[in-house]
Design a protein around this motif. Structure first.
Motif, mmCIF file in Angstrom:
data_model
loop_
_atom_site.group_PDB
_atom_site.id
_atom_site.type_symbol
_atom_site.label_atom_id
_atom_site.label_comp_id
_atom_site.label_asym_id
_atom_site.label_seq_id
_atom_site.Cartn_x
_atom_site.Cartn_y
_atom_site.Cartn_z
ATOM 1 N N LEU A 1 3.461 6.182 -5.027
ATOM 2 C CA LEU A 1 3.160 5.195 -6.069
ATOM 3 C C LEU A 1 3.464 5.737 -7.454
ATOM 4 O O LEU A 1 3.973 5.013 -8.320
ATOM 5 C CB LEU A 1 1.691 4.772 -5.974
ATOM 6 N N GLU A 2 3.187 7.006 -7.674
ATOM 7 C CA GLU A 2 3.473 7.600 -8.992
ATOM 8 C C GLU A 2 4.953 7.495 -9.337
ATOM 9 O O GLU A 2 5.323 7.191 -10.476
ATOM 10 C CB GLU A 2 3.030 9.064 -9.013
ATOM 11 N N GLN B 1 -4.580 -2.924 -6.731
ATOM 12 C CA GLN B 1 -4.774 -3.038 -8.173
ATOM 13 C C GLN B 1 -4.711 -4.502 -8.615
ATOM 14 O O GLN B 1 -5.664 -5.023 -9.188
ATOM 15 C CB GLN B 1 -3.709 -2.229 -8.932
ATOM 16 N N ARG C 1 0.848 -1.206 0.000
ATOM 17 C CA ARG C 1 0.000 0.000 0.000
ATOM 18 C C ARG C 1 0.879 1.250 0.000
ATOM 19 O O ARG C 1 1.799 1.379 0.821
ATOM 20 C CB ARG C 1 -0.878 0.005 1.248
ATOM 21 N N GLN C 2 0.594 2.179 -0.915
ATOM 22 C CA GLN C 2 1.380 3.405 -1.014
ATOM 23 C C GLN C 2 0.467 4.612 -1.101
ATOM 24 O O GLN C 2 -0.635 4.537 -1.659
ATOM 25 C CB GLN C 2 2.261 3.382 -2.285
ATOM 26 N N GLU C 3 0.951 5.740 -0.578
ATOM 27 C CA GLU C 3 0.295 7.005 -0.871
ATOM 28 C C GLU C 3 0.504 7.325 -2.346
ATOM 29 O O GLU C 3 1.504 6.920 -2.958
ATOM 30 C CB GLU C 3 0.867 8.116 0.009
ATOM 31 N N GLU C 4 -0.437 8.059 -2.921
ATOM 32 C CA GLU C 4 -0.428 8.305 -4.371
ATOM 33 C C GLU C 4 0.895 8.921 -4.831
ATOM 34 O O GLU C 4 1.444 8.551 -5.882
ATOM 35 C CB GLU C 4 -1.595 9.215 -4.754
ATOM 36 N N GLU D 1 5.794 3.783 -10.060
ATOM 37 C CA GLU D 1 5.240 3.375 -11.365
ATOM 38 C C GLU D 1 6.033 3.967 -12.519
ATOM 39 O O GLU D 1 6.271 3.290 -13.533
ATOM 40 C CB GLU D 1 3.770 3.787 -11.456
#
Length: 412
Positions: free
Chosen positions: A191-192, A210, A185-188, A195
């Motif tokens: 995660l950006e 996801q 689990r990551q904060e947005e 990714e």
């Protein structure tokens, strides 16, 4: 080896590459590597992956840091702690090969671990990042079998950056071209960054929320991914956060091709000291009498939140904290979530640790966080003071892995 330590810690892999080359590159001779980075949950996730692999009949090397009671805990050879003889041998060899050049304690001992792993047969090697990822001494394996990034939060800003995206960029430095990565689990914002780097490297991501999901339902752990749903026992490691750590471990095992036997073993057999560990015997337990004695080494705001959430689920009983922290940590951020769950706090300095926050400053920070706090000269005295007033209390020693290690040694 401490005499070789640079005057400042400058994160670089140059010293590590030099020593590995002098030793004929042991990092190229390791059993398949699973490399784990992140801020919280690295050790617990690794412990569960190891338990799962071993339940499936595989032999596993494991590298972790810091140690709690003995340095040998950092290096497991095919499941067993490295022996005194084997540890002395690889440390001596690394010291000689280094030729008196500057190198950090963590770098030279990591190389010693890699040397030991390369010389011992096993099916897998688990490497836990020490600090960050991109420039960590463990980040020398060209093509691991799998990487894992556990939840990223603010910590070690002096080395990794002040913002979450900066820190996530350092953690994402363990990603390798074409190598799959399990992402917790990551904060947005984090995660950006992960990714984007994965896209540049063509590294397939298997991301919480996801590609896989995990939750607790009616006293069971439910895991689901594109291959189906699994109904499993809850992890033996305590706390709601361990459900998500278990999810990362299961995702890793399934990515490696393992089935239900391994996944059940990961949850049932994992052992990870000083992570909300109930102490059952020893001199400190005897001193506590009828009070419960618990130990936890979490030390950042995210760990404080996880610990508070766990305390809220335990049977109702007054909880008294004994806390010691390093002066590099966000003590206010750690203690604020705990204020609602604790009746009092006894502040201690960490024995033998030069970077300890003085007990007086810990007590002052605790009062600012809303806790009734006093100082104590040591943990044993604090236990006596608590049990004199609350003989059936829950006592939680917390705030630092260094304090936890001191307690494990003192308690035998």
């Amino acid at each position: 080896m401490m005499a070789l330590h640079p005057k400042i810690i400058d994160l670089t892999l140059d010293r590590v590459w030099r020593l590995l080359a002098a030793l004929d590159h042991p990092e190229r001779a390791l059993p398949p590597v699973i490399h784990i980075a992140g801020t919280n949950g690295k050790g617990s996730t690794q412990a569960m992956v190891r338990a799962g692999l071993e339940a499936a009949g595989k032999s596993v090397h494991a590298y972790t840091s810091p140690h709690l009671a003995r340095f040998h805990e950092r290096i497991r050879l095919a499941g067993d702690l490295i022996t005194e003889e084997a540890l002395t041998e690889v440390l001596d060899e690394c010291y000689a090969a280094n030729g008196g050049e500057a190198i950090t304690y963590f770098e030279i001992t990591t190389v010693a671990g890699l040397l030991a792993f390369a010389r011992s047969p096993a099916d897998y090697t688990l490497l836990e990042v020490g600090l960050g990822g991109r420039l960590d001494a463990t980040n020398v394996v060209e093509t691991p079998a799998l990487t894992v990034i556990t939840p990223v939060s603010i910590d070690h800003q002096q080395f990794l950056g002040e913002t979450l995206p900066e820190i996530a960029g350092e953690k994402a430095g363990i990603l390798k071209r074409g190598v799959p990565c399990i992402v917790g689990r990551q904060e947005e914002a984090a995660l950006e960054v992960i990714e984007a780097r994965a896209a540049r490297l063509g590294a397939p991501l298997f991301t919480y929320g996801q590609h896989w999901h995990v939750w607790e339902e009616r006293g069971r752990l439910i895991y689901q991914d594109e291959n189906g749903l699994m109904d499993l026992p809850l992890p033996v490691l305590q706390g709601a956060h361990q459900v998500e750590n278990a999810g990362m471990a299961i995702a890793a095992l399934r990515c490696l091709g393992f089935g239900e036997t391994a996944c059940e073993g990961a949850l049932r057999d994992a052992v990870w000291p000083a992570r909300m560990q109930r102490l059952k015997e020893g001199p400190l337990v005897e001193r506590a009498g009828t009070a419960e004695l618990w130990l936890d080494g979490g030390h950042n705001p995210s760990a404080g939140e996880a610990l508070a959430a766990l305390l809220a689920t335990l049977p109702e009983k007054p909880t008294h904290l004994i806390c010691g922290m390093l002066n590099t940590k966000d003590i206010g951020g750690y203690l604020r979530p705990l204020a609602a769950q604790a009746a009092s706090l006894h502040a201690v300095s960490i024995p033998g640790e030069t970077a300890t926050l003085p007990a007086a400053e810990t007590a002052e920070a605790a009062r600012k966080a809303g806790l009734a706090a006093v100082e104590a000269p040591d943990v044993a005295t604090a236990i006596t003071a608590i049990t004199a007033k609350a003989p059936n209390a829950r006592i939680l020693i917390c705030g630092s892995l260094y304090l936890a290690g001191s307690i494990l040694r003192e308690n035998g």
